[in-house]
Design an enzyme around this catalytic site. Sequence first.
Site, PDB file in Angstrom:
ATOM      1  N   GLU A 223     -45.990  50.678 -14.823  1.00 14.86           N
ATOM      2  CA  GLU A 223     -44.822  51.545 -14.909  1.00 14.86           C
ATOM      3  C   GLU A 223     -44.631  51.975 -16.367  1.00 14.86           C
ATOM      4  O   GLU A 223     -43.997  51.285 -17.152  1.00 14.86           O
ATOM      5  CB  GLU A 223     -43.590  50.820 -14.391  1.00 14.86           C
TER       6      GLU A 223
ATOM      7  N   HIS B  24     -33.621  50.005 -11.134  1.00 12.18           N
ATOM      8  CA  HIS B  24     -34.238  51.258 -10.679  1.00 12.18           C
ATOM      9  C   HIS B  24     -33.247  52.303 -10.164  1.00 12.18           C
ATOM     10  O   HIS B  24     -33.525  53.028  -9.214  1.00 12.18           O
ATOM     11  CB  HIS B  24     -35.284  50.969  -9.616  1.00 12.18           C
TER      12      HIS B  24
ATOM     13  N   HIS C 122     -43.885  54.108  -9.453  1.00 14.51           N
ATOM     14  CA  HIS C 122     -43.998  52.696  -9.072  1.00 14.51           C
ATOM     15  C   HIS C 122     -45.120  52.481  -8.053  1.00 14.51           C
ATOM     16  O   HIS C 122     -44.937  51.788  -7.053  1.00 14.51           O
ATOM     17  CB  HIS C 122     -42.664  52.201  -8.503  1.00 14.51           C
TER      18      HIS C 122
END
Length: 383
Positions: free
Chosen positions: A348, A135, A210
Amino acid sequence: MFRRKTAFFSTAALAALSLGVAQARPSVTSQPWGTTPDGKAVKIVTLKNDHGLVTRVITYGGIIQSVETPDRNGHLQDVVLGFGKLDGYTVDSAQGGLFFGAIIGRYANRLAAGNFPVDGKTYHTDVTAPPNALHGGKRGFDKNVWTLEKTGTNSGGAFVTLKLVSPNGDQGFPGTLTTHVTYTLGNDDALSLHYVATTDAPTVLNLTNHSYWNLNGEGSGSIEPEILQLNADSFTPTDATSIPTGQIAPVAGTPLDFSKATAIGDRLRSNDAQMMYARGYDMNWVVNGPYGQAPRFAGKVYDPRSGRSMEILTNQPGLQVYTSNSLNGAYAGISGHAYRQTDAIAFEAEHYPDSPNHPSFPTTELKPGQTFDYTTTFLFSNK
């Protein structure tokens, strides 16, 4: 990467009848919501549509702090996990790397060993989920305060646009990247996130949101009874460190087959190797149909206890579905209840994990003159 107009779905008239929520005027308001540990002011923006649905977004991390939508009896309730104070995001949950409700970038999901090529040169971002990067490095888009660029209402609903400029070399990524994310709470009861980004030098980019969803209500316990259907005939298998092998494999005959509506808990404890690696569901499904064009149906989740359902539509190529396997009771949310494994599910919409290192995957390269332009929509109902 092609520029496309944001698409909305359903109709406001049908939504008003199905949701049974009192008519109201769309509105958007903003107010201060604390200060980060390094002294940056944060705002919270509240969007309401003409049926009274509510979405709150904070400028720290572009986080969706709450979404209130009615159950079958018309009772409004928050359906995303989150915190009532800024410290819940900047200090507490940040230590666990759980990314509650945040915009993820520059690269959502994993990069093997933190390495990725751009124009024949190898770059590196910090390893945050050993042995890989997860991420976007140690200080990804989720840990920045975004600029509140504009807010407004129109015939479609209420919206807010946030902006972030990521300088050349930020977290190891080349090029100065300018990103805009517009959140629109439509009068059709759809929450749309429209991502637009440009760069002044070749780079890689993978953006997503998210949010952790629980359609029975934030803090209400496990999502195992919820019914899931995915518009995906295949997925990208991974090794034990969650890095794709490069294959595109069929879901048929595996616990990942949600081509027919199935309770999330039915196969959650399967001993399939992919499930054991992830300790539940945490895989990238390949959404059927062409990507980069108009958003198409990617999946739907329905909660039989509350009557709420949510459709996911996107023009991204993949959908990472995650059953909150790392929630361990260390954090309590808005309701005061501790969050534990399977207390939520994340959708996601994004490009595939580790795409820069797999030339056969859809490209995540972005070059000067191109525009990263993708939309993901969450459409609510309570039929």
